[in-house]
Design an enzyme around this catalytic site. Sequence first.
Site, PDB file in Angstrom:
ATOM      1  N   ASN A  73      -2.638  -1.718  -2.083  1.00  0.00           N
ATOM      2  CA  ASN A  73      -1.706  -1.267  -3.119  1.00  0.00           C
ATOM      3  C   ASN A  73      -2.277   0.040  -3.655  1.00  0.00           C
ATOM      4  OD1 ASN A  73      -0.124  -0.818  -5.351  1.00  0.00           O
ATOM      5  ND2 ASN A  73      -0.932  -2.531  -6.550  1.00  0.00           N
ATOM      6  N   HIS A 114       4.391  -6.474  -9.996  1.00  0.00           N
ATOM      7  CA  HIS A 114       2.966  -6.208 -10.249  1.00  0.00           C
ATOM      8  C   HIS A 114       2.711  -6.197 -11.756  1.00  0.00           C
ATOM      9  CE1 HIS A 114      -0.880  -4.190 -10.462  1.00  0.00           C
ATOM     10  NE2 HIS A 114      -1.069  -4.613  -9.229  1.00  0.00           N
TER      11      HIS A 114
HETATM   12  P1  PGA Z   1      -7.762  -3.804  -7.726  1.00  0.00           P
HETATM   13  O1  PGA Z   1      -6.163  -3.884  -7.849  1.00  0.00           O
HETATM   14  O2  PGA Z   1      -8.122  -4.255  -6.356  1.00  0.00           O
HETATM   15  O3  PGA Z   1      -8.081  -2.354  -7.962  1.00  0.00           O
HETATM   16  O4  PGA Z   1      -8.317  -4.698  -8.790  1.00  0.00           O
HETATM   17  C1  PGA Z   1      -5.450  -4.931  -7.260  1.00  0.00           C
HETATM   18  C2  PGA Z   1      -3.987  -4.786  -7.564  1.00  0.00           C
HETATM   19  O5  PGA Z   1      -3.656  -4.361  -8.684  1.00  0.00           O
HETATM   20  O6  PGA Z   1      -3.130  -5.089  -6.723  1.00  0.00           O
END
Ligand code: PGA
Length: 255
Positions: A13, A98
Site C-alpha cells: 500500500n 483503509h
Molecule cells: P505500515 O502500513 O506497514 O506502514 O504500518 C500498513 C497500512 O497502512 O496498510
Amino acid sequence: MNKALRKAVIAGNWKMNKTPAEARELLEAIKPLVKDADCDVIACVPFVDLDAALETVKGSNIAIGAENCHWEASGAYTGEISAPMLASMQVPYVIIGHSERRTYFGETDVTVNKRVRAALDNGLTVILCVGEYLEQREQGVTDEVVAMQTKIALMGVSAEELKRIIIAYEPVWAIGTGKTATAAQANEVCAMIRATVAGLYSKEDADALTIQYGGSMNAKNAEELLDQPDVDGGLIGGASLKPADFAEIVKAASR
Ligand code: PGA
C-alpha cells in the site's frame, strides 16, 4: 490446515507516495526480486500512477491495485475516482476502508460498504480494511469493533462475490508506528474475523477467505506473523516502498 486452501497475498500500500516516474522505477526494482514468489503479489498505488504501474508490470507476476474508489459511477464528486473508471483501465484490485480514509476523510462503515458494492459490481477484487483504535483495544472491545466493521462492509455481498474479497486486519495503533501486533494478537483477530464470516456465510466460504495482517509488517517480523494459522498474507505500507524489504516479506509468504 485450512491455510493450505488459501493462497497467501502480499500487497503493498504505497499510500500518497511516488510520482509515475518513481512508480516505474520502484516496480522495476521489485520485479526481479519477487519473480519466483509462491504467493500473490500486489502493489496498490496512487491513482495518477496506475497507468505507469500497469504498463511496468506487464508480463510479470505483480498485479496492480488502486487505494480507493467512489460508490457512484460518475457525477458531482470532486476529487473522487469511480469503480468503472478503474475497471476501464483493467485495474484488478482496490483497497477499501483503509483506516487513514476512515480517520482523515470521514469514511464510515456504511460508505465503506457502498464502495465495496461498487467495486464488486465492476469486477474488481477488494482489499477490505478493518481494525481497532488503541483505545478500543484497551477497552477490550476489539472483537466487537472489528466484527461490526466486517459485517457492515459485507452487507449485500453474496457468497460468490466473497471470493473477490480479501480482508486486511490492520490495528490502527500498529500502522506506521513501528508497533506491530504480536503474532498471537494478529492471529486471534484474524481468526475472529474468519469466525464472523463463517457466521454470515458458511465455514467453507470462511475457510477460503484470505485474511491479511497489516501494521508495521516488515522484513524482520513477517515470517512469524505469516506463520500464524489464520494470517494469510500482509498489507504492507512503509516496507512496500523498499524493494529488498518488500521482497523479503514476499519470500516469507512463499515458504
Ligand atoms: P505500515 O502500513 O506497514 O506502514 O504500518 C500498513 C497500512 O497502512 O496498510
